[in-house]
Design an enzyme around this catalytic site. Structure first.
Site, mmCIF file in Angstrom:
data_model
loop_
_atom_site.group_PDB
_atom_site.id
_atom_site.type_symbol
_atom_site.label_atom_id
_atom_site.label_comp_id
_atom_site.label_asym_id
_atom_site.label_seq_id
_atom_site.Cartn_x
_atom_site.Cartn_y
_atom_site.Cartn_z
ATOM 1 N N HIS A 176 -0.494 14.440 -15.564
ATOM 2 C CA HIS A 176 -1.936 14.228 -15.774
ATOM 3 C C HIS A 176 -2.383 14.811 -17.122
ATOM 4 C CE1 HIS A 176 -1.609 18.157 -13.706
ATOM 5 N NE2 HIS A 176 -2.564 18.488 -14.552
ATOM 6 N N LYS B 46 0.849 -1.188 0.000
ATOM 7 C CA LYS B 46 0.000 0.000 0.000
ATOM 8 C C LYS B 46 0.885 1.239 0.000
ATOM 9 C CE LYS B 46 -3.316 0.086 3.088
ATOM 10 N NZ LYS B 46 -4.055 0.307 4.341
ATOM 11 N N CYS C 101 -3.408 11.351 -10.218
ATOM 12 C CA CYS C 101 -3.555 10.507 -11.406
ATOM 13 C C CYS C 101 -2.629 9.301 -11.375
ATOM 14 C CB CYS C 101 -3.304 11.316 -12.673
ATOM 15 S SG CYS C 101 -1.566 11.703 -12.995
HETATM 16 S S1 FES Z 1 -2.240 14.910 -10.945
HETATM 17 FE FE1 FES Z 1 -0.806 13.360 -11.375
HETATM 18 S S2 FES Z 1 0.791 14.420 -12.316
HETATM 19 FE FE2 FES Z 1 -0.668 15.938 -11.930
#
Ligand code: FES
Length: 108
Positions: free
Chosen positions: A86, A54, A73
């Site tokens: 992201h 985790k 992300c």
């Molecule tokens: S939210 Fe993952 S790199 Fe920006």
């Protein structure tokens, strides 16, 4: 009786069903491939600390001077901070992920 002039049109119409079938199969395959690329095996995290069970990170609020921009992300190379990964991810997948920004109230 069909004239010689009508025959080419009928030949073209005969190609319609197999063309639609191939197009449909191609589209379905592409969507399946795209989905697999995005989700891995249903896993959100495809690369960060895969050797542990985790991933948990602690950031002391006192250490945040102005703001901290945290990745949501799971694509950042600077985990747990956002590095802008992201953007390409969203463009490639049609997703809409973005970071969470933690800031002091007076810095709004
Ligand atoms: S939210 Fe993952 S790199 Fe920006």
């Amino acid at each position: 009786m069909l004239s010689q002039h009508d025959r080419p049109m009928r030949d073209w119409l005969a190609l319609l069903p197999p063309t639609l079938a191939v197009g449909g199969i191609s589209y379905y395959s592409y969507q399946t491939y795209k989905k697999a690329q995005c989700a891995g095996n249903g896993q959100v995290n495809t690369s960060i600390r895969k050797d542990i069970n985790k991933v948990v990170d602690f950031i002391d609020i006192e250490d945040i001077t102005e703001k901290a921009v945290l990745c949501r992300c799971w694509k950042s190379k600077n985990w747990p901070y956002c590095d802008g990964a992201h953007g390409p991810h969203n463009k490639a997948t049609g997703d809409n992920t973005g970071p969470v920004v933690v800031r002091h109230k007076e810095n709004k």
